[in-house]
Design a protein around this motif. Structure first.
Motif, mmCIF file in Angstrom:
data_model
loop_
_atom_site.group_PDB
_atom_site.id
_atom_site.type_symbol
_atom_site.label_atom_id
_atom_site.label_comp_id
_atom_site.label_asym_id
_atom_site.label_seq_id
_atom_site.Cartn_x
_atom_site.Cartn_y
_atom_site.Cartn_z
ATOM 1 N N ARG A 130 13.296 12.717 5.057
ATOM 2 C CA ARG A 130 12.775 11.794 4.184
ATOM 3 C C ARG A 130 13.876 11.161 3.508
ATOM 4 O O ARG A 130 14.891 11.440 3.058
ATOM 5 N N ASN A 131 13.816 9.716 3.357
ATOM 6 C CA ASN A 131 14.530 8.900 2.775
ATOM 7 C C ASN A 131 13.733 7.777 1.878
ATOM 8 O O ASN A 131 12.888 7.053 2.339
ATOM 9 N N THR A 132 13.664 7.804 0.338
ATOM 10 C CA THR A 132 12.858 7.209 -0.367
ATOM 11 C C THR A 132 13.572 5.790 -0.508
ATOM 12 O O THR A 132 13.339 4.936 -1.431
ATOM 13 N N GLY A 133 14.882 5.623 0.096
ATOM 14 C CA GLY A 133 15.566 4.243 -0.052
ATOM 15 C C GLY A 133 15.656 3.567 1.134
ATOM 16 O O GLY A 133 14.923 3.567 1.883
ATOM 17 N N GLN B 164 14.315 3.011 -5.860
ATOM 18 C CA GLN B 164 14.084 1.963 -6.359
ATOM 19 C C GLN B 164 13.039 1.136 -5.672
ATOM 20 O O GLN B 164 13.400 0.036 -4.878
ATOM 21 N N SER B 165 12.005 1.578 -5.556
ATOM 22 C CA SER B 165 10.832 0.837 -4.875
ATOM 23 C C SER B 165 10.435 -0.461 -5.264
ATOM 24 O O SER B 165 10.189 -1.264 -4.342
ATOM 25 N N PHE B 166 10.542 -0.715 -6.572
ATOM 26 C CA PHE B 166 10.173 -2.402 -6.979
ATOM 27 C C PHE B 166 11.174 -3.403 -6.152
ATOM 28 O O PHE B 166 10.784 -4.157 -5.651
ATOM 29 N N LEU C 141 13.037 -2.860 -3.601
ATOM 30 C CA LEU C 141 12.806 -2.580 -1.946
ATOM 31 C C LEU C 141 11.734 -3.360 -1.768
ATOM 32 O O LEU C 141 11.666 -3.965 -0.704
ATOM 33 N N THR C 142 10.504 -3.768 -2.534
ATOM 34 C CA THR C 142 9.436 -4.208 -2.305
ATOM 35 C C THR C 142 9.564 -5.675 -2.348
ATOM 36 O O THR C 142 9.309 -6.433 -1.623
ATOM 37 N N VAL C 143 10.373 -6.185 -3.302
ATOM 38 C CA VAL C 143 10.841 -7.618 -3.594
ATOM 39 C C VAL C 143 11.521 -8.201 -2.253
ATOM 40 O O VAL C 143 11.520 -9.074 -1.854
ATOM 41 N N ILE C 144 12.573 -7.087 -2.078
ATOM 42 C CA ILE C 144 13.395 -7.597 -0.950
ATOM 43 C C ILE C 144 12.571 -7.447 0.281
ATOM 44 O O ILE C 144 12.846 -8.373 1.279
ATOM 45 N N GLY C 145 11.623 -6.680 0.686
ATOM 46 C CA GLY C 145 11.058 -6.573 1.625
ATOM 47 C C GLY C 145 9.979 -7.842 2.014
ATOM 48 O O GLY C 145 9.766 -8.245 2.968
ATOM 49 N N LEU C 146 9.654 -8.135 0.571
ATOM 50 C CA LEU C 146 8.398 -9.340 0.650
ATOM 51 C C LEU C 146 9.406 -10.617 1.151
ATOM 52 O O LEU C 146 8.715 -11.515 1.679
ATOM 53 N N ILE C 147 10.450 -10.608 0.520
ATOM 54 C CA ILE C 147 11.411 -11.881 0.821
ATOM 55 C C ILE C 147 11.744 -11.989 2.372
ATOM 56 O O ILE C 147 11.673 -13.021 2.782
ATOM 57 N N GLY C 148 12.152 -10.793 2.761
ATOM 58 C CA GLY C 148 12.720 -10.608 4.374
ATOM 59 C C GLY C 148 11.308 -11.036 4.916
ATOM 60 O O GLY C 148 11.518 -11.910 6.055
ATOM 61 N N VAL C 149 10.003 -10.509 4.778
ATOM 62 C CA VAL C 149 8.863 -10.785 5.608
ATOM 63 C C VAL C 149 8.715 -12.334 5.512
ATOM 64 O O VAL C 149 8.251 -13.089 6.656
ATOM 65 N N ALA C 150 8.785 -12.791 4.224
ATOM 66 C CA ALA C 150 8.490 -14.443 4.053
ATOM 67 C C ALA C 150 9.356 -15.151 4.966
ATOM 68 O O ALA C 150 8.944 -16.387 5.583
ATOM 69 N N LEU C 151 10.651 -14.824 4.926
ATOM 70 C CA LEU C 151 11.883 -15.682 5.713
ATOM 71 C C LEU C 151 11.465 -15.360 7.222
ATOM 72 O O LEU C 151 11.828 -16.580 7.783
ATOM 73 N N ASN D 96 7.786 -1.022 7.334
ATOM 74 C CA ASN D 96 8.477 -0.383 6.207
ATOM 75 C C ASN D 96 8.151 -0.844 4.900
ATOM 76 O O ASN D 96 8.188 0.072 3.756
ATOM 77 N N LEU D 97 7.581 -2.058 4.832
ATOM 78 C CA LEU D 97 7.088 -2.471 3.386
ATOM 79 C C LEU D 97 5.758 -1.611 2.991
ATOM 80 O O LEU D 97 5.528 -1.391 2.039
ATOM 81 N N ILE D 98 4.834 -1.459 3.986
ATOM 82 C CA ILE D 98 4.002 -0.724 3.732
ATOM 83 C C ILE D 98 4.187 0.735 3.345
ATOM 84 O O ILE D 98 3.972 1.136 2.502
ATOM 85 N N ASP D 99 5.173 1.331 3.789
ATOM 86 C CA ASP D 99 5.799 2.593 3.294
ATOM 87 C C ASP D 99 6.329 2.390 1.786
ATOM 88 O O ASP D 99 5.993 3.629 1.097
#
Length: 108
Positions: A44-47, A56-58, A60-70, A102-105
């Protein structure tokens, strides 16, 4: 051609999620498969990569959303010669599928 890439994207996200469900069906730290130098172990890796940003799920969520948008912007609005080939668009589709998996996770 966009429909083909969309289905590939869906297959990648589905494969990502199904493989994680399969891995989680085993106890943590158990070896699931071993062959030669290859060994699959439930961990398991929560990071992020290498355990960075644990818990730091918040962020990672923001970074993931930015990455997907890009990635989506590059795919649909990119005028680059790099995206002119099917192979480069396939590569971007695979990366996008993994990023969404990964964003879903992180969100769920």
């Amino acid at each position: 051609m966009g429909v083909v890439f969309f289905f590939i994207f869906l297959l990648v996200v589905a494969a990502d999620q199904l493989s994680k469900i399969w891995i989680r069906s085993y106890p943590q730290s158990q070896t699931i498969f071993e062959s030669g130098l290859f060994r699959l172990v439930h961990g398991r890796n929560t990071g992020a990569a290498f355990g960075l940003f644990q818990g730091q799920s918040f962020l990672l969520t923001v970074i993931g959303l930015i990455g997907v948008a890009l990635l989506l912007t590059a795919f649909f609005c990119g005028r680059s010669a790099l995206l002119a080939s099917r192979l480069s668009r396939l590569a971007l589709t695979l990366v996008l599928g993994g990023a969404v998996g990964n964003l879903i996770d992180v969100v769920v």
